[in-house]
Design a protein around this motif. Structure first.
Motif, mmCIF file in Angstrom:
data_model
loop_
_atom_site.group_PDB
_atom_site.id
_atom_site.type_symbol
_atom_site.label_atom_id
_atom_site.label_comp_id
_atom_site.label_asym_id
_atom_site.label_seq_id
_atom_site.Cartn_x
_atom_site.Cartn_y
_atom_site.Cartn_z
ATOM 1 N N ILE A 10 -78.833 59.099 -50.444
ATOM 2 C CA ILE A 10 -79.725 58.028 -49.988
ATOM 3 C C ILE A 10 -79.609 57.849 -48.479
ATOM 4 O O ILE A 10 -80.616 57.717 -47.776
ATOM 5 C CB ILE A 10 -79.425 56.717 -50.741
ATOM 6 C CG1 ILE A 10 -79.854 56.850 -52.204
ATOM 7 C CG2 ILE A 10 -80.124 55.530 -50.077
ATOM 8 C CD1 ILE A 10 -79.370 55.720 -53.099
ATOM 9 N N VAL A 11 -78.372 57.857 -47.977
ATOM 10 C CA VAL A 11 -78.164 57.727 -46.529
ATOM 11 C C VAL A 11 -78.814 58.896 -45.804
ATOM 12 O O VAL A 11 -79.465 58.715 -44.766
ATOM 13 C CB VAL A 11 -76.659 57.618 -46.203
ATOM 14 C CG1 VAL A 11 -76.388 57.834 -44.724
ATOM 15 C CG2 VAL A 11 -76.121 56.273 -46.651
ATOM 16 N N PHE A 12 -78.671 60.096 -46.343
ATOM 17 C CA PHE A 12 -79.278 61.261 -45.705
ATOM 18 C C PHE A 12 -80.804 61.161 -45.717
ATOM 19 O O PHE A 12 -81.456 61.425 -44.707
ATOM 20 C CB PHE A 12 -78.831 62.556 -46.393
ATOM 21 C CG PHE A 12 -79.371 63.791 -45.736
ATOM 22 C CD1 PHE A 12 -78.810 64.260 -44.558
ATOM 23 C CD2 PHE A 12 -80.452 64.466 -46.270
ATOM 24 C CE1 PHE A 12 -79.317 65.386 -43.927
ATOM 25 C CE2 PHE A 12 -80.968 65.594 -45.649
ATOM 26 C CZ PHE A 12 -80.392 66.056 -44.478
ATOM 27 N N LEU A 13 -81.373 60.767 -46.844
ATOM 28 C CA LEU A 13 -82.833 60.655 -46.946
ATOM 29 C C LEU A 13 -83.385 59.594 -45.994
ATOM 30 O O LEU A 13 -84.341 59.843 -45.252
ATOM 31 C CB LEU A 13 -83.244 60.336 -48.384
ATOM 32 C CG LEU A 13 -84.743 60.209 -48.637
ATOM 33 C CD1 LEU A 13 -85.445 61.529 -48.380
ATOM 34 C CD2 LEU A 13 -85.002 59.741 -50.057
ATOM 35 N N LEU A 25 -71.752 61.018 -54.084
ATOM 36 C CA LEU A 25 -72.921 61.846 -53.768
ATOM 37 C C LEU A 25 -74.248 61.094 -53.769
ATOM 38 O O LEU A 25 -75.054 61.311 -52.864
ATOM 39 C CB LEU A 25 -72.974 63.054 -54.714
ATOM 40 C CG LEU A 25 -71.840 64.065 -54.524
ATOM 41 C CD1 LEU A 25 -71.938 65.165 -55.568
ATOM 42 C CD2 LEU A 25 -71.862 64.645 -53.126
ATOM 43 N N PRO A 26 -74.550 60.220 -54.733
ATOM 44 C CA PRO A 26 -75.855 59.532 -54.667
ATOM 45 C C PRO A 26 -76.019 58.665 -53.417
ATOM 46 O O PRO A 26 -77.078 58.701 -52.784
ATOM 47 C CB PRO A 26 -75.877 58.669 -55.940
ATOM 48 C CG PRO A 26 -74.919 59.318 -56.862
ATOM 49 C CD PRO A 26 -73.863 59.932 -55.997
ATOM 50 N N GLN A 28 -69.015 52.642 -49.223
ATOM 51 C CA GLN A 28 -70.162 53.090 -48.443
ATOM 52 C C GLN A 28 -70.931 51.930 -47.826
ATOM 53 O O GLN A 28 -71.351 52.007 -46.676
ATOM 54 C CB GLN A 28 -71.097 53.946 -49.309
ATOM 55 C CG GLN A 28 -70.542 55.312 -49.589
ATOM 56 C CD GLN A 28 -71.397 56.125 -50.527
ATOM 57 O OE1 GLN A 28 -72.223 55.600 -51.265
ATOM 58 N NE2 GLN A 28 -71.191 57.433 -50.509
ATOM 59 N N LEU A 29 -71.083 50.858 -48.567
ATOM 60 C CA LEU A 29 -71.826 49.710 -48.032
ATOM 61 C C LEU A 29 -71.086 49.070 -46.853
ATOM 62 O O LEU A 29 -71.698 48.746 -45.833
ATOM 63 C CB LEU A 29 -72.084 48.677 -49.131
ATOM 64 C CG LEU A 29 -73.035 47.551 -48.759
ATOM 65 C CD1 LEU A 29 -74.383 48.085 -48.309
ATOM 66 C CD2 LEU A 29 -73.214 46.602 -49.930
#
Length: 185
Positions: free
Chosen positions: A75-78, A70-71, A109-110
């Motif tokens: 961050i990706v969404f923001l 989730l974090p 994710q990276l």
């Protein structure tokens, strides 16, 4: 064990179908369907819910791993939203990338973002070729309609504004497929 494999197989089928839908729609219409993004979100929630409920055999602390995604997703969404506000990225691209960050999980994710960026660079180089595909599809459908006397709807030819944009959903789908599906083979 069999239930786990069946659910994993169903999740992969859902992922492949939704990513294919997003790629075709983004290529022809420069839009990523909200329904595809919602299907991916609900699919992730369903699979995550089955794992955390113990229906599917999973390694210990998988529910913690699901929450760890989730974090990074936030961050990706923001950052994606900020890029959307500046006109650098489409809203559908932001939503799709955020939901796929949930699918790939914290540990990947990276690599998902890096593969998406690499695929986006290749996509930018291939943009003149990609812009000819919607017109070719429209001509093909017109020929089929004429030959078979059918009434298949043709996609609209892209306006000059839309043809300048990069169908980044293709790069996002490639990054997700590279991260989630290809390691299985």
């Amino acid at each position: 064990m069999a239930a786990s494999l069946c659910i994993q197989w169903a999740a992969n089928v859902l992922l492949i179908l939704c990513l294919s839908w997003c790629v075709v729609s983004d290529l022809l219409l420069r839009k990523i369907p909200n329904r595809a993004v919602l299907a991916l979100l609900f699919g992730w929630l369903a699979v995550g819910g089955l794992v955390t409920a113990g229906v599917v055999a999973a390694p210990p602390h998988l529910s913690v791993a699901l929450l760890q995604a989730l974090p990074g997703t936030g961050i990706v969404f923001l950052l994606g939203f900020l890029l959307f506000l500046t006109g650098r990225l489409g809203a559908g691209d932001v939503k799709l990338m955020s939901v796929l960050c949930l699918w790939v999980g914290y540990g990947h994710q990276l690599s998902f973002i890096m593969m998406t960026a690499i695929a986006g660079g290749v996509l930018a180089l291939a943009l003149p070729l990609l812009n000819s595909i919607p017109a070719a599809v429209a001509l093909l459908i017109n020929r089929i309609n004429h030959q078979l006397r059918t009434q298949i709807a043709t996609p609209p030819v892209l306006s000059s504004d839309l043809s300048q944009g990069i169908p980044y959903g293709i790069a996002i789908a490639f990054g997700a497929a590279y991260t989630l599906i290809w390691p299985l083979f």
